[in-house]
Design a protein around this motif. Structure first.
Motif, PDB file in Angstrom:
ATOM      1  N   VAL A 122       0.943  -1.122  -0.075  1.00 45.75           N
ATOM      2  CA  VAL A 122       0.213  -0.048   0.375  1.00 45.75           C
ATOM      3  C   VAL A 122       0.699   1.064   0.219  1.00 45.75           C
ATOM      4  CG1 VAL A 122      -1.887   1.214   1.484  1.00 45.75           C
ATOM      5  CG2 VAL A 122      -2.108  -1.001   1.009  1.00 45.75           C
ATOM      6  N   ILE A 123       2.280   1.287   1.342  1.00 46.55           N
ATOM      7  CA  ILE A 123       2.732   2.744   1.134  1.00 46.55           C
ATOM      8  C   ILE A 123       3.431   2.729  -0.309  1.00 46.55           C
ATOM      9  CG2 ILE A 123       4.823   3.462   2.030  1.00 46.55           C
ATOM     10  CD1 ILE A 123       4.023   1.732   4.695  1.00 46.55           C
ATOM     11  N   ALA A 124       4.049   1.401  -0.768  1.00 45.96           N
ATOM     12  CA  ALA A 124       4.612   1.784  -1.830  1.00 45.96           C
ATOM     13  C   ALA A 124       3.767   1.866  -3.374  1.00 45.96           C
ATOM     14  CB  ALA A 124       5.385   0.182  -2.885  1.00 45.96           C
ATOM     15  N   GLU A 125       3.105   1.746  -3.316  1.00 45.10           N
ATOM     16  CA  GLU A 125       2.176   2.156  -4.802  1.00 45.10           C
ATOM     17  C   GLU A 125       0.832   2.307  -4.367  1.00 45.10           C
ATOM     18  OE1 GLU A 125       1.302  -1.471  -7.364  1.00 45.10           O
ATOM     19  OE2 GLU A 125       2.536  -2.214  -5.994  1.00 45.10           O
ATOM     20  N   SER A 126       0.529   3.520  -3.844  1.00 45.23           N
ATOM     21  CA  SER A 126      -0.721   4.216  -3.006  1.00 45.23           C
ATOM     22  C   SER A 126      -0.957   5.507  -4.277  1.00 45.23           C
ATOM     23  CB  SER A 126      -0.804   4.798  -1.784  1.00 45.23           C
ATOM     24  OG  SER A 126      -0.057   5.277  -1.095  1.00 45.23           O
ATOM     25  N   ASP A 127       0.347   5.720  -4.513  1.00 40.10           N
ATOM     26  CA  ASP A 127       0.510   7.325  -5.084  1.00 40.10           C
ATOM     27  C   ASP A 127       0.212   7.800  -6.414  1.00 40.10           C
ATOM     28  OD1 ASP A 127       1.587   9.181  -3.363  1.00 40.10           O
ATOM     29  OD2 ASP A 127       3.108   8.673  -4.303  1.00 40.10           O
ATOM     30  N   ARG A 128      -0.108   5.343  -7.086  1.00 40.53           N
ATOM     31  CA  ARG A 128      -0.480   5.273  -8.609  1.00 40.53           C
ATOM     32  C   ARG A 128      -1.343   4.941  -8.290  1.00 40.53           C
ATOM     33  NH1 ARG A 128       3.158   1.468 -11.224  1.00 40.53           N
ATOM     34  NH2 ARG A 128       1.555   1.321 -12.850  1.00 40.53           N
ATOM     35  N   PHE A 129      -2.086   4.053  -7.143  1.00 40.75           N
ATOM     36  CA  PHE A 129      -3.459   3.406  -6.988  1.00 40.75           C
ATOM     37  C   PHE A 129      -4.108   4.108  -5.263  1.00 40.75           C
ATOM     38  CE2 PHE A 129      -0.901   0.504  -9.243  1.00 40.75           C
ATOM     39  CZ  PHE A 129      -1.461   0.777 -10.795  1.00 40.75           C
ATOM     40  N   PRO A 130      -4.323   5.540  -5.907  1.00 38.79           N
ATOM     41  CA  PRO A 130      -5.236   5.725  -4.032  1.00 38.79           C
ATOM     42  C   PRO A 130      -6.240   4.678  -3.656  1.00 38.79           C
ATOM     43  CG  PRO A 130      -6.372   7.064  -5.957  1.00 38.79           C
ATOM     44  CD  PRO A 130      -4.271   6.423  -7.082  1.00 38.79           C
ATOM     45  N   GLU A 131      -7.153   4.369  -4.996  1.00 35.55           N
ATOM     46  CA  GLU A 131      -7.904   3.436  -4.163  1.00 35.55           C
ATOM     47  C   GLU A 131      -7.845   2.612  -2.820  1.00 35.55           C
ATOM     48  OE1 GLU A 131      -7.226   1.218  -8.285  1.00 35.55           O
ATOM     49  OE2 GLU A 131      -7.172   3.406  -7.617  1.00 35.55           O
ATOM     50  N   ILE A 132      -6.781   2.012  -3.798  1.00 28.95           N
ATOM     51  CA  ILE A 132      -5.558   0.625  -2.492  1.00 28.95           C
ATOM     52  C   ILE A 132      -5.346   1.308  -0.778  1.00 28.95           C
ATOM     53  CG2 ILE A 132      -5.097  -1.262  -4.336  1.00 28.95           C
ATOM     54  CD1 ILE A 132      -2.421  -0.212  -3.142  1.00 28.95           C
ATOM     55  N   ALA A 133      -4.754   2.276  -0.891  1.00 24.80           N
ATOM     56  CA  ALA A 133      -4.952   2.719   0.380  1.00 24.80           C
ATOM     57  C   ALA A 133      -5.812   3.597   0.799  1.00 24.80           C
ATOM     58  CB  ALA A 133      -3.942   4.561  -0.047  1.00 24.80           C
ATOM     59  N   THR A 134      -6.949   4.017  -0.011  1.00 28.48           N
ATOM     60  CA  THR A 134      -8.455   4.116   0.536  1.00 28.48           C
ATOM     61  C   THR A 134      -8.884   2.708   1.465  1.00 28.48           C
ATOM     62  OG1 THR A 134      -8.823   6.053  -0.634  1.00 28.48           O
ATOM     63  CG2 THR A 134     -10.562   5.513  -0.273  1.00 28.48           C
TER      64      THR A 134
END
Length: 215
Positions: A122-134
């Motif tokens: 989540v930390i590594a890819e949240s910038d590209r995929f904000p939906e996974i952080a949410t």
């Protein structure tokens, strides 16, 4: 006679039909491994379907998007946390026992290898995929905090502890329990703690917390 034997062979050769819930569980298990191994962006839907033994058509019927699949993995992990916590047993424990049980179960959830890997993702890819952080925040963090907040509120209503803000207290208590060891594990500086270390940490956290708020 020959015709009967042919019918029997065909019957035995038919694939067993799984219910959607069982199929979802297989897909979630396969997706969890795929995400942890390859990351979110590089995770292959075809590979997930193949590992789960289903067609991509079936996978997309049950999980229309990759984000839906990721969200279901997090929800599945949180549901296991709820089952492990066992609210009926928790309700029969005294204040200290209940708090230690709550913290230990929470620690086992958040500091497991699976959760540490998923947090890194989540930390590594949240910038590209904000939906996974949410999804991770709303399901894992808000969801687990709500469980602890509800328990603290109940103890305050019983007059066993005094808290000005159970929601804030829950966040502080969770941070005290997991922040240092989980962060060290995420950064690959230490291995995630084992059950004995988690239980010991839960006892110390409970002692510090109760000395500050117990009536």
């Amino acid at each position: 006679m020959v015709e009967i034997q042919l019918i029997e062979k065909r019957s035995r050769g038919r694939p067993q039909i799984r219910c959607d819930d069982d199929t979802k569980s297989l897909i979630i298990e396969a997706a969890d491994a795929q995400f942890r191994e390859n990351g979110y962006a590089a995770a292959s839907i075809n590979a997930i379907a193949q590992t789960a033994g289903v067609s991509t058509k079936t996978l997309y019927r049950l999980f229309p998007t990759k984000a839906d699949l990721f969200s279901s993995i997090i929800s599945d992990r949180i549901n296991r946390f709820f089952l492990a916590l066992d609210q009926s047993t928790l309700a029969t424990m005294d204040l200290r026992q209940g708090l230690e049980r709550l913290l230990t179960t929470y620690g086992m959830l958040t500091m497991s290898d699976d959760t540490v890997d998923m947090t890194r993702l989540v930390i590594a890819e949240s910038d590209r995929f904000p939906e996974i952080a949410t999804s991770f925040y709303e399901t894992a963090i808000v969801g687990s905090n709500a469980v602890m907040e509800k328990w603290l509120t109940r103890q305050a209503e019983r007059g066993l502890i005094k808290l000005e803000d159970p929601h804030m207290a829950s966040g502080m208590l969770r941070g005290m329990m997991i922040m240092e060891p989980q962060r060290a594990a995420i950064l690959r500086q230490q291995k995630p703690p084992g059950i004995e270390e988690i239980a010991q940490r839960a006892r110390i956290c409970a002692d510090i917390f109760l000395k500050g708020c117990q009536v």
